[in-house]
Design an enzyme around this catalytic site. Structure first.
Site, mmCIF file in Angstrom:
data_model
loop_
_atom_site.group_PDB
_atom_site.id
_atom_site.type_symbol
_atom_site.label_atom_id
_atom_site.label_comp_id
_atom_site.label_asym_id
_atom_site.label_seq_id
_atom_site.Cartn_x
_atom_site.Cartn_y
_atom_site.Cartn_z
ATOM 1 N N ASP A 231 -10.404 3.087 -3.507
ATOM 2 C CA ASP A 231 -11.051 1.850 -3.042
ATOM 3 C C ASP A 231 -12.465 1.679 -3.592
ATOM 4 O OD1 ASP A 231 -8.752 1.618 -1.629
ATOM 5 O OD2 ASP A 231 -9.683 1.644 0.353
ATOM 6 N N ASP B 87 0.825 -1.210 0.000
ATOM 7 C CA ASP B 87 0.000 0.000 0.000
ATOM 8 C C ASP B 87 0.865 1.268 0.000
ATOM 9 O OD1 ASP B 87 -2.477 1.280 0.037
ATOM 10 O OD2 ASP B 87 -3.234 0.099 1.715
HETATM 11 C C1 GLA Z 1 -6.105 1.161 1.442
HETATM 12 C C2 GLA Z 1 -6.208 0.126 0.313
HETATM 13 C C3 GLA Z 1 -7.285 -0.881 0.679
HETATM 14 C C4 GLA Z 1 -6.941 -1.547 1.991
HETATM 15 C C5 GLA Z 1 -6.771 -0.506 3.077
HETATM 16 C C6 GLA Z 1 -6.238 -1.117 4.352
HETATM 17 O O1 GLA Z 1 -7.257 1.918 1.523
HETATM 18 O O2 GLA Z 1 -6.494 0.760 -0.895
HETATM 19 O O3 GLA Z 1 -7.435 -1.833 -0.352
HETATM 20 O O4 GLA Z 1 -5.766 -2.297 1.831
HETATM 21 O O5 GLA Z 1 -5.855 0.508 2.685
HETATM 22 O O6 GLA Z 1 -6.001 -0.175 5.341
#
Ligand code: GLA
Length: 398
Positions: free
Chosen positions: A213, A158
Site C-alpha cells: 500500500d 484483494d
Molecule cells: C489492502 C489493500 C488496500 C485496501 C485495504 C482495505 O491493504 O491493498 O488498497 O483495499 O486492503 O482493507
C-alpha cells in the site's frame, strides 16, 4: 533530376526504427473483456476514509466529481473499498452494512450512474477481507451475479486471508465469474505484487497492484513499514512490457490532496503516475479539496499522457543519483518526458534526445505540461531548473 530525401524525413525514419528497438514489443496474450483500453480513472474510498464509509459520503463524492470538473477531465469510476459488507444470509448472499448503506448498494450505484459516472465495489479472494469482512472465497459466482444485479462496473479484488490458494487460480476463478455475470465489470487485482502478477495477470485482470500500500509520503524511512511515492516508483522499473491497452500495472491509488506532501511533491506523484500509464484513482476528499489540488487532478495535458491510446508505460531513461529522466512513447510519435529531482534542493536536469529515443539533431517542439507553455524548438537536449522533490514535465514533438 535526382530528388534528395529531406533531412527531416530521414531523421523521422531513424526515430521510428529507434522506437521499436527502444521500447520492445508488447505481450500477445491478454484478457479481452473490451474494458480499460486506457488506464481506468476514478476515485476510491480507502486512502482517505478507510472503514468510515457510507452512502452519504459516496453520493457526495459523486456530486463533487462532477462539480469539480473531474468527470469532464475523464474520471469515471466511484469505488467503495473495504468495509461495506457485514455478513452472509442463509443462502450465502452478501449483506451490506445497513447502518452505513441504509438504502442498500443498488441505490448508491443508481445514484452514481445518475451523475453520468460508473460504480465500483471491493471484495477479497480469501475467506475474509483485510478488515475482517466476509470475502468471496467459495462465493465467486454468486457474488459476481449480485454485483451485476446491483449495477457494479468495477471490482477491486484483494488478497488477505487467502490461505494456501494459488493466486493465479483464485483470480482466474473471479475472472470467469465476472465473465459469466452478464455485465461488463473492470477487474482490478490487488495482491500487492506478492506473486509477480505482471507475469500472469495480463490474461486475467484489467489492472494489478505491483506493490504494497502507498502512504501519503514522498519517501519511506523504513520500506518494511510503509511506501512513499519514490519507493513505489522504483518498484515499477522492469515491469513496463506487461502494460498495454486493457491490462495495466497498478502502482496503487493517488494520495494527491491528502495533506502529507507539498504541492511540488503532489505534482510529481501525479506526473509520474501518468507517465507510468497508471490507473488514476483519486484518494482524497473531493468535497473539500483546494483549487490547487483540483488543478493538479484535472491537468488535461498531463492526463493525456496517461490516457494515450498507444498504451505504453513510460520508463526511466537516465539515472544520475537524485536526478532522473523518465520518458513515455506517445501514439503520435512524440515523447512525454519527466525531469525528476529527488533531492532536497533545486537542481538543473537535462534530457537528451538520445536518451528519449531520438537521434541528436532532430528538431523538436517542447511544451511544458505544467506551465502550459511552448518552450521553443530544441535539437539535442532540453534542460530545466526543477524544484526539490519535484518534476518538470514536457512533451517533445519532432
Ligand atoms: C489492502 C489493500 C488496500 C485496501 C485495504 C482495505 O491493504 O491493498 O488498497 O483495499 O486492503 O482493507
Amino acid at each position: 533530376m535526382k530528388r534528395l530525401i529531406p533531412v527531416k524525413t530521414v531523421l523521422l525514419a531513424v526515430a521510428a526504427a529507434a522506437i521499436v528497438l527502444w521500447f520492445g514489443p508488447t505481450p500477445g496474450r491478454a484478457l479481452n473483456n473490451g474494458l480499460a483500453l486506457t488506464p481506468p480513472m476514478g476515485w476510491n474510498s480507502w486512502n482517505k476514509f478507510g472503514c468510515k464509509i457510507g452512502e452519504t459520503i459516496v453520493e457526495q463524492i459523486a456530486e463533487a466529481m462532477v462539480a469539480s470538473g473531474m468527470r469532464d477531465a475523464g474520471y469515471q469510476y466511484v469505488v467503495i473499498d473495504d468495509c461495506w459488507q457485514v455478513d452472509r444470509d442463509a443462502q450465502g448472499n452478501i449483506i451490506p452494512d445497513a447502518k452505513a448503506f441504509p438504502h442498500g448498494i443498488q441505490a448508491v450505484a443508481d445514484y452514481v450512474h445518475s451523475k453520468g459516472l460508473k460504480f465500483g465495489i471491493y471484495s477479497d479472494g480469501g475467506a475474509k477481507t483485510c478488515q475482517g469482512r466476509p470475502g468471496s472465497w467459495g462465493y465467486e459466482f454468486q457474488d459476481a451475479r449480485q454485483y451485476a444485479a446491483w449495477g457494479v462496473d468495477y471490482l477491486k479484488y484483494d488478497w488477505c486471508n487467502s490461505g494456501k490458494q494459488n493466486s493465479e487460480a483464485a483470480y482466474s476463478r473471479m475472472r470467469d465469474a465476472l465473465a459469466a455475470c452478464g455485465r461488463p465489470i473492470v477487474f482490478s487485482i490487488c495482491e500487492w505484487g506478492s506473486t509477480k502478477p505482471w507475469t500472469w495477470a495480463p490474461a486475467i485482470g484489467n489492472l494489478w497492484r505491483t506493490t504494497g500500500d502507498i502512504s501519503d509520503i514522498w519517501q519511506s524511512k523504513d520500506k518494511r513499514q510503509d511506501l512513499g511515492v519514490v519507493d513505489i516508483l522504483d518498484l515499477q522499473v522492469g515491469l513496463e512490457s506487461a502494460a498495454g491497452p486493457g491490462h495495466w500495472n497498478d502502482p496503487d491509488m493517488l494520495e494527491v490532496g491528502n495533506g502529507g506532501m507539498t504541492t511540488a511533491e503532489y505534482e510529481a506523484h501525479f506526473s509520474l503516475w501518468c507517465l507510468l500509464a497508471a490507473p488514476l484513482m483519486a484518494g482524497n476528499d473531493l468535497r473539500s479539496m483546494t483549487p490547487d489540488i483540483a488543478r493538479i487532478l484535472t491537468n488535461t495535458e498531463v492526463l493525456l499522457v496517461d490516457q494515450d491510446g498507444l498504451g505504453r508505460q513510460g520508463r526511466k531513461v537516465r539515472d544520475d543519483g537524485d536526478l532522473e529522466v523518465w520518458a513515455k512513447e506517445m501514439a503520435d510519435g512524440s515523447r512525454a518526458v519527466i525531469l525528476l529531482n529527488r533531492s532536497a534542493a533545486e537542481a538543473k536536469i537535462t534530457a537528451s534526445w538520445t536518451d528519449i529515443g531520438y537521434p541528436a539533431g532532430l528538431p523538436a517542439k517542447v511544451r511544458d505540461l505544467w506551465k502550459h507553455k511552448d518552450m521553443g524548438i530544441f535539437k539535442t537536449t532540453y534542460a530545466a531548473a526543477v524544484p526539490a522533490h519535484g518534476v518538470a514535465m514536457i512533451r517533445v514533438t519532432p
